[in-house]
Structures are given as structure tokens and as C-alpha cells.
Design an enzyme around this catalytic site. Structure first.
Site, mmCIF file in Angstrom:
data_model
loop_
_atom_site.group_PDB
_atom_site.id
_atom_site.type_symbol
_atom_site.label_atom_id
_atom_site.label_comp_id
_atom_site.label_asym_id
_atom_site.label_seq_id
_atom_site.Cartn_x
_atom_site.Cartn_y
_atom_site.Cartn_z
ATOM 1 N N LYS A 10 0.824 -1.210 0.000
ATOM 2 C CA LYS A 10 0.000 0.000 0.000
ATOM 3 C C LYS A 10 0.862 1.266 0.000
ATOM 4 O O LYS A 10 2.076 1.208 0.230
ATOM 5 C CB LYS A 10 -0.932 -0.043 1.224
ATOM 6 C CG LYS A 10 -1.930 -1.211 1.187
ATOM 7 C CD LYS A 10 -2.980 -1.076 2.290
ATOM 8 C CE LYS A 10 -3.940 -2.242 2.276
ATOM 9 N NZ LYS A 10 -5.044 -2.055 3.268
ATOM 10 N N TYR A 50 -12.290 -2.533 -4.004
ATOM 11 C CA TYR A 50 -12.808 -2.703 -2.644
ATOM 12 C C TYR A 50 -14.341 -2.710 -2.605
ATOM 13 O O TYR A 50 -14.929 -2.432 -1.558
ATOM 14 C CB TYR A 50 -12.265 -1.604 -1.732
ATOM 15 C CG TYR A 50 -10.862 -1.890 -1.221
ATOM 16 C CD1 TYR A 50 -10.593 -3.016 -0.459
ATOM 17 C CD2 TYR A 50 -9.810 -1.019 -1.473
ATOM 18 C CE1 TYR A 50 -9.324 -3.286 0.028
ATOM 19 C CE2 TYR A 50 -8.531 -1.274 -0.991
ATOM 20 C CZ TYR A 50 -8.304 -2.411 -0.241
ATOM 21 O OH TYR A 50 -7.047 -2.671 0.243
ATOM 22 N N ASN A 113 -1.984 0.231 6.656
ATOM 23 C CA ASN A 113 -1.525 -1.040 7.231
ATOM 24 C C ASN A 113 -0.620 -1.845 6.284
ATOM 25 O O ASN A 113 -0.558 -3.067 6.361
ATOM 26 C CB ASN A 113 -2.712 -1.864 7.749
ATOM 27 C CG ASN A 113 -3.629 -2.367 6.648
ATOM 28 O OD1 ASN A 113 -3.501 -1.974 5.498
ATOM 29 N ND2 ASN A 113 -4.547 -3.243 7.000
ATOM 30 N N HIS A 116 -2.057 -5.507 1.513
ATOM 31 C CA HIS A 116 -3.334 -6.201 1.339
ATOM 32 C C HIS A 116 -3.029 -7.607 0.847
ATOM 33 O O HIS A 116 -2.076 -7.806 0.098
ATOM 34 C CB HIS A 116 -4.200 -5.480 0.297
ATOM 35 C CG HIS A 116 -5.376 -6.303 -0.151
ATOM 36 N ND1 HIS A 116 -6.572 -6.304 0.522
ATOM 37 C CD2 HIS A 116 -5.504 -7.192 -1.173
ATOM 38 C CE1 HIS A 116 -7.397 -7.166 -0.082
ATOM 39 N NE2 HIS A 116 -6.766 -7.710 -1.115
ATOM 40 N N GLU A 127 -9.531 -10.822 -7.621
ATOM 41 C CA GLU A 127 -8.564 -9.734 -7.421
ATOM 42 C C GLU A 127 -7.402 -9.820 -8.419
ATOM 43 O O GLU A 127 -6.905 -8.798 -8.877
ATOM 44 C CB GLU A 127 -8.036 -9.764 -5.985
ATOM 45 C CG GLU A 127 -9.096 -9.364 -4.971
ATOM 46 C CD GLU A 127 -8.604 -9.394 -3.535
ATOM 47 O OE1 GLU A 127 -9.424 -9.127 -2.631
ATOM 48 O OE2 GLU A 127 -7.410 -9.675 -3.297
HETATM 49 P P1 CMP Z 1 -7.384 -4.731 3.473
HETATM 50 O O1 CMP Z 1 -6.889 -6.109 3.720
HETATM 51 O O2 CMP Z 1 -6.752 -4.002 2.343
HETATM 52 O O3 CMP Z 1 -8.981 -4.757 3.233
HETATM 53 C C1 CMP Z 1 -9.802 -3.652 3.556
HETATM 54 C C2 CMP Z 1 -9.093 -2.576 4.314
HETATM 55 O O4 CMP Z 1 -9.928 -1.658 4.983
HETATM 56 C C3 CMP Z 1 -8.243 -3.197 5.395
HETATM 57 O O5 CMP Z 1 -7.136 -3.858 4.803
HETATM 58 C C4 CMP Z 1 -7.937 -1.960 6.247
HETATM 59 O O6 CMP Z 1 -6.790 -1.275 5.789
HETATM 60 C C5 CMP Z 1 -9.147 -1.052 6.015
HETATM 61 N N1 CMP Z 1 -9.971 -0.891 7.225
HETATM 62 C C6 CMP Z 1 -10.153 0.236 7.913
HETATM 63 N N2 CMP Z 1 -10.957 0.039 8.963
HETATM 64 C C7 CMP Z 1 -11.302 -1.266 8.952
HETATM 65 C C8 CMP Z 1 -12.114 -2.087 9.793
HETATM 66 N N3 CMP Z 1 -12.765 -1.602 10.855
HETATM 67 N N4 CMP Z 1 -12.227 -3.408 9.488
HETATM 68 C C9 CMP Z 1 -11.596 -3.927 8.400
HETATM 69 N N5 CMP Z 1 -10.817 -3.189 7.575
HETATM 70 C C10 CMP Z 1 -10.671 -1.879 7.848
#
Ligand code: CMP
Length: 140
Positions: A10, A50, A113, A116, A127
Site C-alpha cells: 500500500k 474494494y 496497514n 493487502h 482480485e
Molecule cells: P485490506 O486487507 O486491504 O482490506 C480492507 C481494508 O480496509 C483493510 O485492509 C484496512 O486497511 C481497512 N480498514 C479500515 N478500517 C477497517 C475495519 N474496521 N475493518 C476492516 N478493515 C478496515
């Protein structure tokens, strides 16, 4: 079984210049990078990718974050690649991620974070096609 999974490094991790460190973790775990490309997603692309999260309270922040800078997208292949990659990543919230995982070591927040990874075989297939529609993959 040998699986393929979609991985995204990311914008936060690309900005931190740790693509190589994250790639090393994939390689050390026996995951092979069989397709890769850098991209700066448009809002439409991020919303499409998403789409399952549309309507969730974090959706808009997630999309804005994912378009805030370039990302590095790759297909990883290997034995149990989907779960193996998720183990390497650690919990979605870096505060809850186990020590030694990518998110524990490199991520700042639940949005920023670092990575992904597909969560299941069906999502992995969707995906992968999303980013590599022509299947320019090199698995050997
Ligand atoms: P990712 O695995 O990319 O999939 C969805 C993303 O939404 C997740 O990582 C997080 O970076 C973001 N996100 C933010 N808030 C939440 C939440 N409460 N629960 C899950 N994903 C979240």
C-alpha cells in the site's frame, strides 16, 4: 495445494521505501512473485477493487488512502499461498498483529496497514483478474 494470491504493497509502505524488505519476506516464506506492477490507482479503480466494502463506515477513508500514492501489486504463488501470505501480513489492525509480521513491523494504523492480501480462493481469483486481466504471469 499450490495457490495464487493477490498482494498489494500500500501507499504507506511504498512511501517508506520498503518494497524490497516486504518482497524478501515473501521469498523467504517460499512465495514466488509471478507477476508485478506498480500503479497509482484512480478513485474508480480503488472503489471497484474494494467493492465488497462499499457501505462500510471505513470505505471512503480506505479509498482515499489507497489513491494517496503509488502501490505495488503482485501475484504470489506457492503452497497455501493465500493463508501463508495472511500469516506473513498479520492482523488487519497493526496494534493487534503478532510480532514479526509485516503489519506489526511496518504499519502505523488500520488504514495505513502496509499490505493487502486476498482472504480466500474465490476473492484471489477476482482480485488477480482485476490487476492482471491478460494473465501476464511467469510462474516458471
Ligand atoms: P485490506 O486487507 O486491504 O482490506 C480492507 C481494508 O480496509 C483493510 O485492509 C484496512 O486497511 C481497512 N480498514 C479500515 N478500517 C477497517 C475495519 N474496521 N475493518 C476492516 N478493515 C478496515
Amino acid at each position: 495445494a499450490v495457490e495464487r494470491t493477490l498482494s498489494i504493497i500500500k501507499p504507506d509502505a511504498v512511501a517508506k521505501n520498503i518494497i524490497g524488505q516486504i518482497y524478501s519476506r515473501f521469498e523467504q516464506a517460499g512465495l514466488k512473485i509471478i507477476a508485478a506492477r506498480m500503479a497509482h490507482l484512480s478513485k474508480r479503480e480503488a472503489e471497484t477493487f474494494y467493492a465488497v466494502h462499499r457501505g462500510r463506515p471505513f470505505f471512503n477513508d480506505l479509498v482515499e488512502f489507497m489513491i494517496s500514492g503509488p502501490v505495488m501489486v503482485q501475484v504470489l504463488e506457492g503452497e497455501n499461498a493465500i493463508s501463508k501470505n495472511r500469516e506473513l501480513m498479520g492482523a488487519t489492525d497493526p496494534k493487534k498483529a503478532e510480532k514479526g509480521t509485516i503489519r506489526a513491523d511496518f504499519a502505523e494504523s488500520i488504514d495505513a496497514n502496509a499490505v493487502h492480501g486476498s482472504d480466500a480462493a474465490e476473492t484471489a481469483a477476482v482480485e488477480i483478474v482485476c490487476f492482471f486481466p491478460t494473465l501476464d504471469v511467469y510462474s516458471r
